[in-house]
Design a protein around this motif. Structure first.
Motif, PDB file in Angstrom:
ATOM      1  N   LYS A  28       0.968  -1.082   0.046  1.00  0.00           N
ATOM      2  CA  LYS A  28       0.063  -0.134   0.003  1.00  0.00           C
ATOM      3  C   LYS A  28       0.841   1.245  -0.074  1.00  0.00           C
ATOM      4  CE  LYS A  28      -3.604   2.318   2.755  1.00  0.00           C
ATOM      5  NZ  LYS A  28      -3.118   3.624   3.002  1.00  0.00           N
ATOM      6  N   THR A  29       0.727   2.109  -0.665  1.00  0.00           N
ATOM      7  CA  THR A  29       1.363   3.381  -0.880  1.00  0.00           C
ATOM      8  C   THR A  29       0.300   4.699  -1.288  1.00  0.00           C
ATOM      9  OG1 THR A  29       3.145   5.007  -1.933  1.00  0.00           O
ATOM     10  CG2 THR A  29       2.114   3.209  -3.204  1.00  0.00           C
ATOM     11  N   GLY A  30       0.251   5.419  -0.236  1.00  0.00           N
ATOM     12  CA  GLY A  30      -1.051   6.361  -0.297  1.00  0.00           C
ATOM     13  C   GLY A  30      -2.420   5.477  -0.694  1.00  0.00           C
ATOM     14  N   ASN A  31      -3.175   6.060  -1.491  1.00  0.00           N
ATOM     15  CA  ASN A  31      -4.479   5.392  -1.646  1.00  0.00           C
ATOM     16  C   ASN A  31      -4.297   4.347  -2.771  1.00  0.00           C
ATOM     17  OD1 ASN A  31      -4.283   6.931  -3.936  1.00  0.00           O
ATOM     18  ND2 ASN A  31      -6.460   7.427  -3.745  1.00  0.00           N
ATOM     19  N   LEU A  32      -3.274   3.798  -3.086  1.00  0.00           N
ATOM     20  CA  LEU A  32      -3.138   2.679  -4.166  1.00  0.00           C
ATOM     21  C   LEU A  32      -2.449   1.400  -3.454  1.00  0.00           C
ATOM     22  CD1 LEU A  32      -1.424   4.508  -7.014  1.00  0.00           C
ATOM     23  CD2 LEU A  32      -3.898   3.903  -6.815  1.00  0.00           C
ATOM     24  N   LEU A  33      -3.192   0.415  -3.925  1.00  0.00           N
ATOM     25  CA  LEU A  33      -2.514  -0.972  -3.378  1.00  0.00           C
ATOM     26  C   LEU A  33      -2.280  -1.723  -4.675  1.00  0.00           C
ATOM     27  CD1 LEU A  33      -5.662  -2.315  -1.332  1.00  0.00           C
ATOM     28  CD2 LEU A  33      -3.420  -1.573  -0.513  1.00  0.00           C
ATOM     29  N   TYR A  34      -0.862  -2.407  -4.493  1.00  0.00           N
ATOM     30  CA  TYR A  34      -0.094  -2.965  -5.536  1.00  0.00           C
ATOM     31  C   TYR A  34      -0.371  -4.649  -5.427  1.00  0.00           C
ATOM     32  CZ  TYR A  34       1.639   1.564  -7.492  1.00  0.00           C
ATOM     33  OH  TYR A  34       1.632   2.706  -8.057  1.00  0.00           O
ATOM     34  N   VAL A  35      -1.036  -5.152  -5.976  1.00  0.00           N
ATOM     35  CA  VAL A  35      -1.370  -6.641  -5.668  1.00  0.00           C
ATOM     36  C   VAL A  35      -0.185  -7.461  -6.589  1.00  0.00           C
ATOM     37  CG1 VAL A  35      -2.622  -8.813  -5.481  1.00  0.00           C
ATOM     38  CG2 VAL A  35      -3.631  -6.268  -5.043  1.00  0.00           C
ATOM     39  N   SER A  36       0.595  -8.213  -5.873  1.00  0.00           N
ATOM     40  CA  SER A  36       1.730  -9.228  -6.586  1.00  0.00           C
ATOM     41  C   SER A  36       1.075 -10.126  -7.536  1.00  0.00           C
ATOM     42  CB  SER A  36       2.462  -9.835  -5.421  1.00  0.00           C
ATOM     43  OG  SER A  36       3.513  -8.920  -4.758  1.00  0.00           O
ATOM     44  N   GLY A  37       1.804 -10.500  -8.394  1.00  0.00           N
ATOM     45  CA  GLY A  37       1.004 -11.296  -9.318  1.00  0.00           C
ATOM     46  C   GLY A  37       0.821 -12.763  -8.679  1.00  0.00           C
ATOM     47  N   GLN A  38      -0.500 -12.804  -9.208  1.00  0.00           N
ATOM     48  CA  GLN A  38      -1.443 -14.171  -8.754  1.00  0.00           C
ATOM     49  C   GLN A  38      -1.413 -15.299  -9.832  1.00  0.00           C
ATOM     50  OE1 GLN A  38      -2.463 -14.299  -5.000  1.00  0.00           O
ATOM     51  NE2 GLN A  38      -1.085 -12.370  -5.422  1.00  0.00           N
ATOM     52  N   ILE A  39      -1.212 -16.384  -9.466  1.00  0.00           N
ATOM     53  CA  ILE A  39      -1.226 -17.418 -10.168  1.00  0.00           C
ATOM     54  C   ILE A  39      -2.636 -18.237  -9.900  1.00  0.00           C
ATOM     55  CG2 ILE A  39       1.232 -17.491 -10.923  1.00  0.00           C
ATOM     56  CD1 ILE A  39       1.603 -19.979  -8.969  1.00  0.00           C
ATOM     57  N   PRO A  40      -2.803 -19.320 -10.566  1.00  0.00           N
ATOM     58  CA  PRO A  40      -4.402 -19.880 -10.471  1.00  0.00           C
ATOM     59  C   PRO A  40      -3.968 -20.985  -9.495  1.00  0.00           C
ATOM     60  CG  PRO A  40      -3.319 -20.669 -12.603  1.00  0.00           C
ATOM     61  CD  PRO A  40      -2.298 -19.738 -11.974  1.00  0.00           C
ATOM     62  N   LEU A  41      -3.659 -20.698  -8.351  1.00  0.00           N
ATOM     63  CA  LEU A  41      -3.448 -21.526  -7.022  1.00  0.00           C
ATOM     64  C   LEU A  41      -5.041 -21.718  -6.323  1.00  0.00           C
ATOM     65  CD1 LEU A  41      -0.296 -20.120  -5.187  1.00  0.00           C
ATOM     66  CD2 LEU A  41      -0.854 -22.461  -6.293  1.00  0.00           C
ATOM     67  N   GLN A  42      -5.425 -23.172  -6.337  1.00  0.00           N
ATOM     68  CA  GLN A  42      -6.395 -23.518  -5.576  1.00  0.00           C
ATOM     69  C   GLN A  42      -6.113 -24.546  -4.566  1.00  0.00           C
ATOM     70  OE1 GLN A  42      -9.297 -24.568  -8.701  1.00  0.00           O
ATOM     71  NE2 GLN A  42     -10.414 -22.849  -8.069  1.00  0.00           N
ATOM     72  N   ASP A  43      -6.612 -24.444  -3.405  1.00  0.00           N
ATOM     73  CA  ASP A  43      -6.220 -25.530  -2.314  1.00  0.00           C
ATOM     74  C   ASP A  43      -4.771 -25.877  -2.426  1.00  0.00           C
ATOM     75  OD1 ASP A  43      -8.842 -25.595  -1.603  1.00  0.00           O
ATOM     76  OD2 ASP A  43      -9.211 -26.810  -3.387  1.00  0.00           O
ATOM     77  N   GLY A  44      -3.822 -24.753  -2.359  1.00  0.00           N
ATOM     78  CA  GLY A  44      -2.479 -24.949  -2.555  1.00  0.00           C
ATOM     79  C   GLY A  44      -1.777 -25.486  -3.598  1.00  0.00           C
ATOM     80  N   LYS A  45      -2.488 -25.882  -4.945  1.00  0.00           N
ATOM     81  CA  LYS A  45      -1.987 -26.349  -6.070  1.00  0.00           C
ATOM     82  C   LYS A  45      -2.285 -25.417  -7.057  1.00  0.00           C
ATOM     83  CE  LYS A  45      -2.619 -30.979  -4.009  1.00  0.00           C
ATOM     84  NZ  LYS A  45      -3.272 -32.290  -4.314  1.00  0.00           N
ATOM     85  N   VAL A  46      -1.518 -25.504  -8.226  1.00  0.00           N
ATOM     86  CA  VAL A  46      -1.734 -24.907  -9.367  1.00  0.00           C
ATOM     87  C   VAL A  46      -2.913 -25.607 -10.226  1.00  0.00           C
ATOM     88  CG1 VAL A  46      -0.719 -23.738 -11.405  1.00  0.00           C
ATOM     89  CG2 VAL A  46       0.670 -23.947  -9.207  1.00  0.00           C
ATOM     90  N   ALA A  47      -4.074 -24.850 -10.262  1.00  0.00           N
ATOM     91  CA  ALA A  47      -5.151 -25.352 -11.091  1.00  0.00           C
ATOM     92  C   ALA A  47      -5.080 -25.696 -12.453  1.00  0.00           C
ATOM     93  CB  ALA A  47      -6.304 -24.542 -10.844  1.00  0.00           C
ATOM     94  N   PHE A  48      -4.365 -24.693 -12.878  1.00  0.00           N
ATOM     95  CA  PHE A  48      -4.079 -24.923 -14.587  1.00  0.00           C
ATOM     96  C   PHE A  48      -2.604 -24.769 -14.789  1.00  0.00           C
ATOM     97  CE2 PHE A  48      -8.382 -23.728 -13.786  1.00  0.00           C
ATOM     98  CZ  PHE A  48      -9.145 -24.573 -14.544  1.00  0.00           C
ATOM     99  N   THR A  49      -1.735 -25.718 -15.731  1.00  0.00           N
ATOM    100  CA  THR A  49      -0.450 -25.534 -16.084  1.00  0.00           C
ATOM    101  C   THR A  49      -0.390 -25.722 -17.708  1.00  0.00           C
ATOM    102  OG1 THR A  49      -0.409 -27.783 -15.384  1.00  0.00           O
ATOM    103  CG2 THR A  49       0.304 -26.498 -13.998  1.00  0.00           C
ATOM    104  N   GLY A  50       0.858 -25.480 -17.978  1.00  0.00           N
ATOM    105  CA  GLY A  50       1.099 -25.663 -19.263  1.00  0.00           C
ATOM    106  C   GLY A  50       1.046 -24.573 -20.273  1.00  0.00           C
ATOM    107  N   LYS A  51       1.100 -24.928 -21.663  1.00  0.00           N
ATOM    108  CA  LYS A  51       1.087 -23.790 -22.682  1.00  0.00           C
ATOM    109  C   LYS A  51      -0.169 -23.660 -23.074  1.00  0.00           C
ATOM    110  CE  LYS A  51       5.480 -23.105 -23.066  1.00  0.00           C
ATOM    111  NZ  LYS A  51       6.343 -21.989 -22.543  1.00  0.00           N
TER     112      LYS A  51
END
Length: 150
Positions: A28-51
């Protein structure tokens, strides 16, 4: 109202995923939130992988949608209440694609459309959608966000 909308479309905001590297999930800086890159994690596992290719765009869209839900999870953890969001400013979408794939915007639209469906005009944002040769944990997509809060 936002929480009700989320439930009405069948989404449960999960506990946010733990960072997969040496970074923090949100700044958080000022009134902006920068959210780091999120991958498709569900229940601790990557739900969708590959090309991603022309043959699996719908699967990649599901991946992008989960990334958006994980962005919401990070925001919910930080803010406690998603009503505090005044605007989604920008999404940056990365698609783990084969070299000849050119429909990156179509993939990331799944995340953009979800935010608009939930937040209306507040969910409209600027965006990039690019193809990359690989992503962490071989995930299909990764999306980060810049969000303005009240």
């Amino acid at each position: 109202m936002i929480e009700e909308k989320i439930k009405s479309i069948g989404i449960n905001i999960p506990v946010p995923p733990t960072p997969a590297g040496s970074y923090i999930p949100l700044v958080k800086t000022g009134n902006l939130l920068y959210v780091s890159g999120q991958i498709p994690l569900q229940d601790g596992k990557v739900a969708f992988t590959g090309k991603v290719s022309d043959e699996n765009i719908e699967t990649a869209q599901k991946s992008a949608r989960i990334c958006a839900i994980n962005i919401l999870a990070q925001l919910k953890k930080e803010l406690g209440d998603l009503e505090k969001i005044s605007r989604f400013v920008r999404l940056s979408g990365f698609v783990n694609s084969v070299p000849e794939f050119t429909q990156h915007p179509k993939v990331i639209n799944a995340a953009s459309d979800l935010l608009y469906e939930i937040f209306g005009d507040v969910g409209k944002h600027t965006r990039i959608a690019v193809g990359v040769s690989s992503l962490p944990l071989n995930s299909m997509t990764e999306i980060d966000a810049i969000v303005e809060i009240k």
